[in-house]
Design a protein around this motif. Structure first.
Motif, PDB file in Angstrom:
ATOM      1  N   LEU A   9      61.803   2.694  12.873  1.00 22.54           N
ATOM      2  CA  LEU A   9      62.608   1.993  11.882  1.00 22.54           C
ATOM      3  C   LEU A   9      63.985   1.641  12.436  1.00 22.54           C
ATOM      4  CD1 LEU A   9      61.702   4.038   8.671  1.00 22.54           C
ATOM      5  CD2 LEU A   9      61.014   1.698   9.199  1.00 22.54           C
ATOM      6  N   ASN A  10      64.531   2.511  13.280  1.00 24.53           N
ATOM      7  CA  ASN A  10      65.798   2.189  13.943  1.00 24.53           C
ATOM      8  C   ASN A  10      65.651   0.968  14.837  1.00 24.53           C
ATOM      9  OD1 ASN A  10      67.181   4.288  12.741  1.00 24.53           O
ATOM     10  ND2 ASN A  10      66.935   5.696  14.457  1.00 24.53           N
ATOM     11  N   ALA A  11      64.519   0.902  15.544  1.00 20.23           N
ATOM     12  CA  ALA A  11      64.277  -0.262  16.406  1.00 20.23           C
ATOM     13  C   ALA A  11      64.114  -1.530  15.580  1.00 20.23           C
ATOM     14  CB  ALA A  11      63.031  -0.022  17.260  1.00 20.23           C
ATOM     15  N   LEU A  12      63.525  -1.406  14.410  1.00 18.07           N
ATOM     16  CA  LEU A  12      63.317  -2.570  13.546  1.00 18.07           C
ATOM     17  C   LEU A  12      64.639  -3.144  13.034  1.00 18.07           C
ATOM     18  CD1 LEU A  12      61.221  -4.350  12.088  1.00 18.07           C
ATOM     19  CD2 LEU A  12      61.217  -2.681  10.228  1.00 18.07           C
ATOM     20  N   MET A  13      65.664  -2.326  12.965  1.00 15.39           N
ATOM     21  CA  MET A  13      66.951  -2.774  12.452  1.00 15.39           C
ATOM     22  C   MET A  13      67.575  -3.870  13.309  1.00 15.39           C
ATOM     23  SD  MET A  13      68.519   0.928  11.386  1.00 15.39           S
ATOM     24  CE  MET A  13      70.191   0.309  11.492  1.00 15.39           C
ATOM     25  N   ILE A  14      67.256  -3.923  14.594  1.00 17.10           N
ATOM     26  CA  ILE A  14      67.850  -4.939  15.469  1.00 17.10           C
ATOM     27  C   ILE A  14      67.081  -6.251  15.405  1.00 17.10           C
ATOM     28  CG2 ILE A  14      68.774  -3.203  17.031  1.00 17.10           C
ATOM     29  CD1 ILE A  14      66.488  -3.739  18.925  1.00 17.10           C
ATOM     30  N   GLY A  15      65.944  -6.271  14.697  1.00 12.27           N
ATOM     31  CA  GLY A  15      65.162  -7.494  14.549  1.00 12.27           C
ATOM     32  C   GLY A  15      63.687  -7.248  14.820  1.00 12.27           C
ATOM     33  N   GLU A  16      62.845  -8.042  14.181  1.00 11.03           N
ATOM     34  CA  GLU A  16      61.399  -7.844  14.315  1.00 11.03           C
ATOM     35  C   GLU A  16      60.917  -8.143  15.736  1.00 11.03           C
ATOM     36  OE1 GLU A  16      59.275  -9.948  11.332  1.00 11.03           O
ATOM     37  OE2 GLU A  16      60.112  -8.782   9.674  1.00 11.03           O
ATOM     38  N   GLU A  17      61.383  -9.236  16.323  1.00  7.99           N
ATOM     39  CA  GLU A  17      60.946  -9.585  17.675  1.00  7.99           C
ATOM     40  C   GLU A  17      61.426  -8.551  18.679  1.00  7.99           C
ATOM     41  OE1 GLU A  17      62.182 -13.499  18.651  1.00  7.99           O
ATOM     42  OE2 GLU A  17      60.930 -14.474  17.121  1.00  7.99           O
ATOM     43  N   GLU A  18      62.659  -8.113  18.542  1.00  7.55           N
ATOM     44  CA  GLU A  18      63.191  -7.096  19.450  1.00  7.55           C
ATOM     45  C   GLU A  18      62.419  -5.786  19.320  1.00  7.55           C
ATOM     46  OE1 GLU A  18      64.848  -8.992  17.502  1.00  7.55           O
ATOM     47  OE2 GLU A  18      66.367 -10.078  18.659  1.00  7.55           O
ATOM     48  N   ALA A  19      62.067  -5.428  18.080  1.00  6.65           N
ATOM     49  CA  ALA A  19      61.309  -4.192  17.868  1.00  6.65           C
ATOM     50  C   ALA A  19      59.931  -4.281  18.524  1.00  6.65           C
ATOM     51  CB  ALA A  19      61.162  -3.915  16.371  1.00  6.65           C
ATOM     52  N   GLN A  20      59.293  -5.447  18.453  1.00  6.78           N
ATOM     53  CA  GLN A  20      57.996  -5.628  19.102  1.00  6.78           C
ATOM     54  C   GLN A  20      58.115  -5.501  20.610  1.00  6.78           C
ATOM     55  OE1 GLN A  20      56.878  -9.408  17.313  1.00  6.78           O
ATOM     56  NE2 GLN A  20      55.328  -8.397  16.067  1.00  6.78           N
ATOM     57  N   PHE A  21      59.202  -6.010  21.194  1.00  7.72           N
ATOM     58  CA  PHE A  21      59.422  -5.864  22.634  1.00  7.72           C
ATOM     59  C   PHE A  21      59.580  -4.404  23.031  1.00  7.72           C
ATOM     60  CE2 PHE A  21      61.176 -10.377  22.602  1.00  7.72           C
ATOM     61  CZ  PHE A  21      60.024 -10.892  23.197  1.00  7.72           C
ATOM     62  N   LEU A  22      60.088  -3.599  22.088  1.00 12.69           N
ATOM     63  CA  LEU A  22      60.267  -2.166  22.347  1.00 12.69           C
ATOM     64  C   LEU A  22      58.998  -1.360  22.090  1.00 12.69           C
ATOM     65  CD1 LEU A  22      63.823  -1.631  20.790  1.00 12.69           C
ATOM     66  CD2 LEU A  22      63.220  -1.738  23.216  1.00 12.69           C
ATOM     67  N   GLY A  23      57.919  -2.029  21.745  1.00 11.24           N
ATOM     68  CA  GLY A  23      56.631  -1.358  21.570  1.00 11.24           C
ATOM     69  C   GLY A  23      56.272  -0.990  20.151  1.00 11.24           C
ATOM     70  N   VAL A  24      57.033  -1.485  19.176  1.00  7.51           N
ATOM     71  CA  VAL A  24      56.741  -1.175  17.776  1.00  7.51           C
ATOM     72  C   VAL A  24      55.643  -2.110  17.270  1.00  7.51           C
ATOM     73  CG1 VAL A  24      57.657  -1.087  15.429  1.00  7.51           C
ATOM     74  CG2 VAL A  24      59.094  -0.384  17.361  1.00  7.51           C
ATOM     75  N   ARG A  25      54.588  -1.530  16.733  1.00  8.58           N
ATOM     76  CA  ARG A  25      53.525  -2.328  16.114  1.00  8.58           C
ATOM     77  C   ARG A  25      53.955  -2.650  14.692  1.00  8.58           C
ATOM     78  NH1 ARG A  25      48.007   0.865  18.075  1.00  8.58           N
ATOM     79  NH2 ARG A  25      48.326   0.564  20.338  1.00  8.58           N
ATOM     80  N   LEU A  26      54.474  -3.840  14.523  1.00  5.85           N
ATOM     81  CA  LEU A  26      55.196  -4.195  13.307  1.00  5.85           C
ATOM     82  C   LEU A  26      54.329  -4.121  12.056  1.00  5.85           C
ATOM     83  CD1 LEU A  26      58.065  -4.901  12.644  1.00  5.85           C
ATOM     84  CD2 LEU A  26      57.468  -7.310  12.816  1.00  5.85           C
ATOM     85  N   ASN A  27      53.181  -4.781  12.079  1.00  5.29           N
ATOM     86  CA  ASN A  27      52.325  -4.804  10.882  1.00  5.29           C
ATOM     87  C   ASN A  27      51.854  -3.410  10.500  1.00  5.29           C
ATOM     88  OD1 ASN A  27      52.511  -7.581  10.528  1.00  5.29           O
ATOM     89  ND2 ASN A  27      50.794  -7.990  11.905  1.00  5.29           N
ATOM     90  N   SER A  28      51.473  -2.627  11.501  1.00  2.00           N
ATOM     91  CA  SER A  28      51.031  -1.260  11.242  1.00  2.00           C
ATOM     92  C   SER A  28      52.159  -0.429  10.645  1.00  2.00           C
ATOM     93  CB  SER A  28      50.536  -0.619  12.534  1.00  2.00           C
ATOM     94  OG  SER A  28      50.201   0.740  12.334  1.00  2.00           O
TER      95      SER A  28
END
Length: 352
Positions: free
Chosen positions: A235-254
């Motif tokens: 969730l911390n990674a998501l705060m910087i943006g959805e695309e950035e969070a995906q680059f960091l390995g976050v599976r957004l939809n899940s």
């Protein structure tokens, strides 16, 4: 000098959690003592001693404490924690500090499910079944899942920024109105005792607290918070943006569906037993961000304690303001929450 100041600030933040724990313990003691019947500390300790020793000869005051006041105080702690953590999760998920479970349909969906239970429960004899005591939270949970899912699906678009936020809020308002109209219809066709249950439930009350509800809400809240802490870094990674969070390995939809599921189950079960209590999930995360930013590892843990603390205070006020009568706790939280919500809405930037 600046470096020492940062170290001092960081050291102070480590004391926030134990400080809140101490305040919560004191508030729970006050909540257990005062109400329509004042209970002394000696009677509280005597009641607990007889409870553990399984003594039958309890006084009336001791029975009031063990069967009414104590389960109410503990249930209030669990409900406050679940609502506050639910607010943290949704605000982190949508990157919006003015989102709370009540604004995206979760509470109203749970209200509709509970109203269905009150209206149809007597017809289908849910209480006589082996799983009777679990029917109410299951009905509220199902209603909350349906309403929150509708809001999420209908507001989902390729828009970003304030347009997406406005779409989310407007969709939430529409879904809230839809399910509240359903609650109103069920109240209209219900018999007097059922309609009265629906009305008091919608205003929010802890008067129906018992050890069964404490057990159910406590287990769900505790497990949900532990699971939520596992996703704090994502969730911390998501705060910087959805695309950035995906680059960091976050599976957004899940991640979105997991957080929504945790929030819906936690808030719906709590709401099922105490009714609609608004603005706790809005105020608590905002107060903690003032103390120490938007780190969700800090927010989730501390919001559970602060939410329990503030709701315990609201419950105490609801019993003292019009004593010996009782003011619905949802009214108390709304009186405090509405001004805070208006202040947040007037800010130019809605995002973190």
């Amino acid at each position: 000098m600046q470096k020492n100041k940062n170290k001092f600030s960081l050291a102070n933040s480590r004391f926030i959690f134990p400080f809140l724990i101490i305040l919560l313990v004191l508030m729970v003691l006050f909540s257990m003592r005062y109400g329509a019947v004042e209970i002394s500390l000696e009677e509280i300790f005597s009641s607990i001693q007889k409870w553990f020793s399984n003594t039958e000869n309890k006084t009336l005051t001791e029975r009031i404490f063990l069967e009414i006041r104590l389960p109410r105080a503990i249930l209030c702690v669990f409900v406050g924690a679940s609502l506050a953590v639910g607010g943290v999760l949704l605000q982190a998920l949508f990157r919006n500090p003015i989102v709370e479970p009540g604004l995206i349909g979760t509470s109203c969906g749970a209200a509709f499910g509970a109203a269905l239970y009150f209206t149809l429960g007597a017809t289908f004899n849910f209480k006589d079944a082996d799983f009777g005591e679990y029917t109410l939270p299951l009905a509220a949970c199902l209603g909350a899942m349906i309403s929150t899912g509708l809001v999420f699906l209908l507001s989902h678009s390729k828009q970003t920024g304030k347009s997406a936020i406005v779409s989310l809020l407007l969709t939430g308002i529409a879904i809230n109105a839809l399910f509240l109209s359903g609650v109103g219809f069920l109240s209209y066709i219900a018999r007097d005792p059922q309609a009265r249950s629906i009305i008091f439930w919608n205003l929010g009350t802890l008067s129906g607290a018992n050890w069964s509800s404490v057990t159910i809400v406590g287990i769900v809240t505790f497990v949900s918070i532990l699971i939520a802490l596992r996703y704090a870094k994502q969730l911390n990674a998501l705060m910087i943006g959805e695309e950035e969070a995906q680059f960091l390995g976050v599976r957004l939809n899940s991640l979105k569906w997991k957080i929504l599921l945790i929030n819906v189950v936690m808030v719906a079960v709590a709401t099922a037993f105490v009714g609609i209590i608004s603005f706790v999930g809005l105020i608590v995360p905002h107060l903690l961000r003032i103390l120490k930013g938007s780190d969700n590892r800090f927010l989730i843990k501390n919001s559970a304690v602060l939410g329990a603390l503030l709701l315990s205070l609201a419950d105490l006020l609801s019993r003292l303001i019009v004593a010996p009568a009782e003011l619905p706790i949802g009214i108390v939280t709304s009186l405090v929450g509405v001004p805070v919500f208006i202040i947040l809405l007037q800010k130019k930037n809605y995002l973190f």
